[in-house]
Motif scaffolding. Structure first.
Motif, mmCIF file in Angstrom:
data_model
loop_
_atom_site.group_PDB
_atom_site.id
_atom_site.type_symbol
_atom_site.label_atom_id
_atom_site.label_comp_id
_atom_site.label_asym_id
_atom_site.label_seq_id
_atom_site.Cartn_x
_atom_site.Cartn_y
_atom_site.Cartn_z
ATOM 1 N N VAL A 1 78.038 51.663 17.149
ATOM 2 C CA VAL A 1 77.331 50.379 17.260
ATOM 3 C C VAL A 1 77.001 50.080 18.720
ATOM 4 O O VAL A 1 75.880 49.658 19.053
ATOM 5 C CB VAL A 1 78.174 49.245 16.650
ATOM 6 C CG1 VAL A 1 77.548 47.882 16.963
ATOM 7 C CG2 VAL A 1 78.306 49.428 15.143
ATOM 8 N N PHE B 1 73.121 49.824 19.783
ATOM 9 C CA PHE B 1 72.663 48.448 19.968
ATOM 10 C C PHE B 1 71.592 48.305 21.054
ATOM 11 O O PHE B 1 70.609 47.577 20.836
ATOM 12 C CB PHE B 1 73.847 47.537 20.291
ATOM 13 C CG PHE B 1 73.438 46.106 20.511
ATOM 14 C CD1 PHE B 1 73.126 45.286 19.431
ATOM 15 C CD2 PHE B 1 73.344 45.576 21.792
ATOM 16 C CE1 PHE B 1 72.734 43.968 19.621
ATOM 17 C CE2 PHE B 1 72.953 44.270 21.997
ATOM 18 C CZ PHE B 1 72.651 43.457 20.912
ATOM 19 N N PHE C 1 68.357 49.272 19.514
ATOM 20 C CA PHE C 1 67.972 48.260 18.528
ATOM 21 C C PHE C 1 67.412 47.020 19.211
ATOM 22 O O PHE C 1 66.351 46.505 18.832
ATOM 23 C CB PHE C 1 69.199 47.902 17.682
ATOM 24 C CG PHE C 1 69.010 46.683 16.818
ATOM 25 C CD1 PHE C 1 68.305 46.759 15.627
ATOM 26 C CD2 PHE C 1 69.541 45.456 17.198
ATOM 27 C CE1 PHE C 1 68.125 45.632 14.831
ATOM 28 C CE2 PHE C 1 69.369 44.331 16.424
ATOM 29 C CZ PHE C 1 68.662 44.421 15.226
ATOM 30 N N TRP C 2 68.103 46.557 20.251
ATOM 31 C CA TRP C 2 67.646 45.350 20.957
ATOM 32 C C TRP C 2 66.317 45.601 21.662
ATOM 33 O O TRP C 2 65.449 44.721 21.710
ATOM 34 C CB TRP C 2 68.692 44.924 21.983
ATOM 35 C CG TRP C 2 68.309 43.673 22.710
ATOM 36 C CD1 TRP C 2 68.442 42.385 22.292
ATOM 37 C CD2 TRP C 2 67.688 43.608 24.002
ATOM 38 N NE1 TRP C 2 67.959 41.519 23.232
ATOM 39 C CE2 TRP C 2 67.492 42.235 24.294
ATOM 40 C CE3 TRP C 2 67.297 44.553 24.936
ATOM 41 C CZ2 TRP C 2 66.915 41.806 25.485
ATOM 42 C CZ3 TRP C 2 66.717 44.138 26.120
ATOM 43 C CH2 TRP C 2 66.531 42.774 26.381
ATOM 44 N N LEU D 1 67.798 38.106 18.199
ATOM 45 C CA LEU D 1 68.028 39.424 17.625
ATOM 46 C C LEU D 1 67.225 39.623 16.355
ATOM 47 O O LEU D 1 67.508 40.540 15.575
ATOM 48 C CB LEU D 1 69.516 39.633 17.337
ATOM 49 C CG LEU D 1 70.437 39.669 18.566
ATOM 50 C CD1 LEU D 1 71.890 39.806 18.131
ATOM 51 C CD2 LEU D 1 70.060 40.800 19.510
#
Length: 279
Positions: free
Chosen positions: A19, A23, A26-27, A44
Motif C-alpha cells: 500500500v 499509494f 495512485f495519488w 483522494l
C-alpha cells in the motif's frame, strides 16, 4: 501455531508495504484528474479535469511534447549504445586475458567513488571546446550527443556485464572459434543472444537512468528547445503559482514509457538481476 502467526504477520507487513509503495502512484493519477485547488486540499477522489489539465499542459510555453521527444531520443540512443559498449567491455574483461586486466578493472571500479559533482566543471570545459573542433561539433554542448556520450560506458554497467560473463560457458567461445567465427561474430551472434535476460535488466536500468537524468542535461542543454522532461518538470515546480493539476498530468505522461518498458521486460529483468547475483 507459531508458524501460522508468523505467516499472518508476514502478510500484514507485505500488505502495508504494498500500500505504501502503490499509494504515491495512485495519488499521482487521481491528482491529474483534479483542479489545483482540490489537490492542495488533499482530495483522494477522481475528478473530471484530466483533459482540461492536459490541454493546459499542451498549450503552455513549456514545449512539453518537444521535451518528451528529446528525452525519448536521448534515452533510446543511450540505451542502445550502452548495451554494445558496456557489455563489450564486461565481456572483454573476462574472455581476454592480459597482465594488466585486473588493474584496469580496479581503476574502473574506483571511478564509481568519484562523485559526478567533481566532474561537472572538467566535462563542461571539455565539451565546450568541441564546438571549435570540426567533426567533434556533434558531441559539443547543447547537442543530444553531449548527454549521450558520457552515459554509454559506465562503471556499473561494465561491472554488471562482467559478473554475468563469468558464468558464461567459455566452451561456446572456443567452439565458435573452431568453426571459424570471428571475435565480433562470437560477441554478436553467440554472447548477446545467450544473455537476453541480462541485457533486459541492463536495458531497464539504463533507460530509467537516462530518462530521469537531470544534472548533466541541465548543464549541457542550454537552449529551451533542447530541454528534456526532467528540466521541464523542474521548471513547472519553480513557478510562483504552480498548476498542480497540469504538473500531475505531466508526471503521469512522463511515467508511461518507463512503466511500459518495465512491464514488457519484467520477467527478463528479474531473471537478469538474479543471474547477476548468482554470478
Amino acid at each position: 501455531m507459531s508458524r501460522k502467526i508468523g505467516n499472518v504477520f508476514q502478510y500484514i507487513f507485505l500488505t502495508i508495504a504494498s500500500v505504501v509503495s502503490v499509494f504515491p502512484i495512485f495519488w499521482m493519477v487521481i491528482a491529474s484528474t483534479n483542479k489545483s485547488v482540490d489537490i492542495t486540499k488533499g482530495t483522494l477522489l477522481p475528478g473530471g479535469y484530466f483533459m482540461e489539465n492536459l490541454k493546459t499542459l499542451l498549450n503552455s510555453d513549456l514545449q512539453y511534447m518537444n521535451a518528451f521527444k528529446n528525452s525519448l531520443l536521448i534515452a533510446v540512443i543511450t540505451t542502445a549504445l550502452a548495451m554494445i559498449v558496456s557489455s563489450a567491455a564486461g565481456y572483454a574483461f573476462v574472455i581476454y586475458k592480459s597482465k594488466g586486466r585486473e588493474r584496469v578493472f580496479t581503476i574502473v571500479l574506483l571511478s564509481m567513488m568519484v562523485p559526478f559533482a567533481a566532474l561537472m566543471v572538467p566535462l563542461f570545459r571539455l565539451f565546450s571546446k568541441f564546438q571549435h573542433m570540426g567533426p567533434l561539433k556533434v558531441i559539443a554542448l547543447n547537442t543530444p550527443m553531449a548527454v549521450i556520450i558520457i552515459a554509454i560506458a559506465t562503471a556499473f554497467l561494465i561491472f554488471f556485464f562482467r559478473q554475468n560473463t563469468q558464468s558464461f560457458p567459455k566452451e561456446l567461445v572456443e567452439a565458435a572459434r573452431i568453426d571459424g567465427l570471428g571475435e565480433f561474430g562470437i560477441f554478436f551472434k553467440v554472447f548477446m543472444p545467450t544473455n537476453k535476460s541480462v541485457y533486459a535488466a541492463a536495458i531497464v536500468v539504463t533507460f530509467m537512468t537516462s530518462w530521469n537524468n537531470y544534472l548533466w542535461p541541465l548543464i549541457a542543454l542550454q537552449s529551451p528547445e533542447k530541454r528534456t522532461l526532467p528540466l521541464v518538470l523542474a521548471a513547472m515546480g519553480s513557478s510562483y503559482t504552480p498548476d498542480y493539476g497540469m504538473m500531475m498530468v505531466a508526471v503521469v505522461i512522463a511515467t508511461i514509457p518507463m512503466a511500459v518498458l518495465f512491464f514488457i521486460m519484467q520477467k527478463q529483468f528479474v531473471a537478469g538481476m538474479t543471474g547477476s547475483v548468482k554470478g
